[in-house]
Design a protein around this motif. Structure first.
Motif, short mmCIF file in Angstrom:
data_model
loop_
_atom_site.label_atom_id
_atom_site.label_comp_id
_atom_site.label_asym_id
_atom_site.label_seq_id
_atom_site.Cartn_x
_atom_site.Cartn_y
_atom_site.Cartn_z
N VAL A 156 0.72 -1.38 -0.03
CA VAL A 156 0.13 0.03 -0.12
C VAL A 156 0.84 1.33 -0.08
O VAL A 156 1.99 1.45 0.86
CB VAL A 156 -0.92 0.06 1.23
CG1 VAL A 156 -1.63 1.27 1.32
CG2 VAL A 156 -1.91 -1.10 1.32
N GLY A 157 0.56 2.26 -0.85
CA GLY A 157 1.30 3.52 -0.91
C GLY A 157 0.94 4.14 0.39
O GLY A 157 0.15 4.07 1.01
N HIS A 158 1.65 5.43 -0.13
CA HIS A 158 1.30 6.63 1.25
C HIS A 158 -0.20 7.02 0.97
O HIS A 158 -0.47 7.48 -0.21
CB HIS A 158 2.21 7.87 1.13
CG HIS A 158 2.51 8.62 2.25
ND1 HIS A 158 1.32 9.35 2.62
CD2 HIS A 158 3.51 8.81 3.21
CE1 HIS A 158 2.01 10.26 3.68
NE2 HIS A 158 3.09 9.54 4.00
N PRO A 159 -0.75 7.09 2.35
CA PRO A 159 -2.30 7.50 2.17
C PRO A 159 -2.55 9.02 1.94
O PRO A 159 -3.51 9.21 1.90
CB PRO A 159 -2.85 6.88 3.38
CG PRO A 159 -1.52 7.13 4.35
CD PRO A 159 -0.34 6.64 3.42
N ALA A 160 -1.45 9.87 1.78
CA ALA A 160 -1.79 11.33 1.78
C ALA A 160 -2.57 11.60 0.64
O ALA A 160 -3.74 12.54 0.76
CB ALA A 160 -0.36 11.90 1.91
N MET A 161 -2.43 11.01 -0.54
CA MET A 161 -3.19 11.70 -1.59
C MET A 161 -4.80 11.02 -1.62
O MET A 161 -5.64 11.93 -1.85
CB MET A 161 -2.56 11.27 -2.85
CG MET A 161 -2.42 9.71 -3.20
SD MET A 161 -3.88 9.14 -4.31
CE MET A 161 -3.62 9.88 -5.92
N MET A 162 -4.92 9.84 -0.93
CA MET A 162 -6.32 9.50 -0.55
C MET A 162 -6.93 10.25 0.65
O MET A 162 -8.08 10.86 0.31
CB MET A 162 -6.29 7.89 0.07
CG MET A 162 -6.10 7.12 -1.14
SD MET A 162 -6.37 5.26 -0.54
CE MET A 162 -4.68 5.24 0.22
N ASN A 163 -6.17 10.65 1.61
CA ASN A 163 -6.78 11.52 2.36
C ASN A 163 -7.25 12.97 1.76
O ASN A 163 -8.30 13.49 2.20
CB ASN A 163 -5.77 11.72 3.51
CG ASN A 163 -5.38 10.78 4.34
OD1 ASN A 163 -4.28 10.53 4.80
ND2 ASN A 163 -5.98 9.67 4.25
N ALA A 164 -6.35 13.44 0.86
CA ALA A 164 -6.80 14.60 0.26
C ALA A 164 -7.96 14.97 -0.54
O ALA A 164 -8.47 15.64 -0.89
CB ALA A 164 -5.56 15.26 -0.51
N ARG A 165 -8.28 13.49 -0.98
CA ARG A 165 -9.56 13.25 -1.62
C ARG A 165 -10.62 12.93 -0.61
O ARG A 165 -11.58 11.92 -0.74
CB ARG A 165 -9.39 12.33 -2.64
CG ARG A 165 -9.00 12.74 -4.06
CD ARG A 165 -9.10 14.42 -4.32
NE ARG A 165 -9.19 14.73 -5.46
CZ ARG A 165 -9.33 16.12 -5.91
NH1 ARG A 165 -9.07 16.94 -5.17
NH2 ARG A 165 -9.46 16.50 -7.19
N ASP A 166 -10.60 13.05 0.67
CA ASP A 166 -11.46 12.82 1.72
C ASP A 166 -11.85 11.35 1.78
O ASP A 166 -12.84 11.02 2.01
CB ASP A 166 -13.05 13.62 1.44
CG ASP A 166 -13.92 13.71 2.55
OD1 ASP A 166 -13.20 13.84 3.70
OD2 ASP A 166 -14.89 13.74 2.39
N THR A 167 -10.72 10.64 2.00
CA THR A 167 -10.95 9.29 2.11
C THR A 167 -9.87 8.72 2.86
O THR A 167 -8.70 9.16 2.70
CB THR A 167 -10.78 8.53 0.54
OG1 THR A 167 -11.50 9.06 -0.26
CG2 THR A 167 -10.79 7.11 0.49
N ARG A 168 -10.06 7.75 3.91
CA ARG A 168 -9.41 7.04 4.55
C ARG A 168 -9.37 5.65 4.63
O ARG A 168 -10.35 5.01 4.25
CB ARG A 168 -9.69 7.52 6.16
CG ARG A 168 -8.84 7.11 7.47
CD ARG A 168 -9.48 7.23 8.50
NE ARG A 168 -8.29 6.99 9.59
CZ ARG A 168 -8.42 6.96 10.99
NH1 ARG A 168 -9.70 6.28 11.26
NH2 ARG A 168 -7.45 6.90 11.82
N LEU A 169 -8.23 5.18 4.67
CA LEU A 169 -7.95 3.52 4.32
C LEU A 169 -7.51 3.29 5.93
O LEU A 169 -6.37 3.62 6.20
CB LEU A 169 -6.89 3.30 3.37
CG LEU A 169 -6.41 1.77 3.44
CD1 LEU A 169 -7.58 0.81 2.91
CD2 LEU A 169 -5.20 1.93 2.27
#
Length: 218
Positions: free
Chosen positions: A94-107
């Protein structure tokens, strides 16, 4: 060990260009699938669940951590000394989650194991994804049929949570980058080129891309 045949460069380029046609067709098919996925209906999750994290206990809305979309990977737990190799391989990639967080998404990861065993294993592996213990086991029984690994996507509206997507088996093996995870969510990458329903949040591509330490998100 056998190897691919060796050919002149011109012949190599011809073979590569022929394959590229199929690769581009597959990319368009994957985009179309993501567009169809964004149009899936959703179901409200009415049951109460509790999860133990390293910072305390939360309910399902609390699992979102303030974000609007949530991706939950059910990490199979067989005990501190008998981890699931497939789930570990998934998490390792799994890559760094920052870009998902920036799209209002948490993993996040969720397991039926106790936090007292999960936390040391997480530290050993150097993983930073939030990892919760499903205290009563009910969540994984409901969301990961058969007791195996699974991936679910949820959307939050205030304290109301809706399940929007589910996959397991080979459905998770292509995942890892932020793009692949966002393509599973109701709002997708939120970029203007995407085929999304009217009213979906979107912005221009590239404009929001950052280095992971430059996003103004946690």
């Amino acid at each position: 060990m056998n190897r691919p045949p060796t050919v002149p460069e011109q012949e190599w380029w011809a073979a590569r260009d022929a394959l590229l046609v199929k690769e581009k067709a597959l990319t368009r098919e994957l985009d179309a699938l993501a567009a169809e996925r964004r149009r899936l209906p959703m179901v409200r999750v009415g049951k109460e669940y509790r999860f133990a994290g390293e910072g305390g206990t939360v309910d399902l809305p609390g699992l979102f951590g303030g974000y609007g979309q949530l991706i939950v990977y059910t990490f199979m737990w067989h005990g501190a000394h008998e981890y699931c190799p497939g789930c570990a391989l998934f998490t390792d990639n799994v890559g760094h989650p920052a870009m998902m967080n920036a799209r209002d998404t948490r993993l996040v990861l969720v397991s039926d194991g106790p936090q007292a065993e999960i936390a040391p294993f997480k530290r050993r592996m150097g993983w930073t994804l939030p990892w919760y213990s499903a205290l009563d086991g009910g969540f994984n029984q409901d969301m990961a049929p058969g007791g195996g690994f699974a991936l679910n996507v949820f959307l939050r509206d205030g304290d109301d949570v809706y399940r929007t997507y589910f996959t397991t088996e080979r459905g998770v093996e292509r995942l890892g980058s932020g793009w692949t995870f966002l393509d599973l969510t109701p709002y997708g990458r939120r970029e203007t080129w995407e085929d999304s329903p009217d009213g979906w949040p979107q912005s221009e591509p590239y404009a929001w891309w950052r280095l992971h330490d430059e996003y103004d998100v946690s």
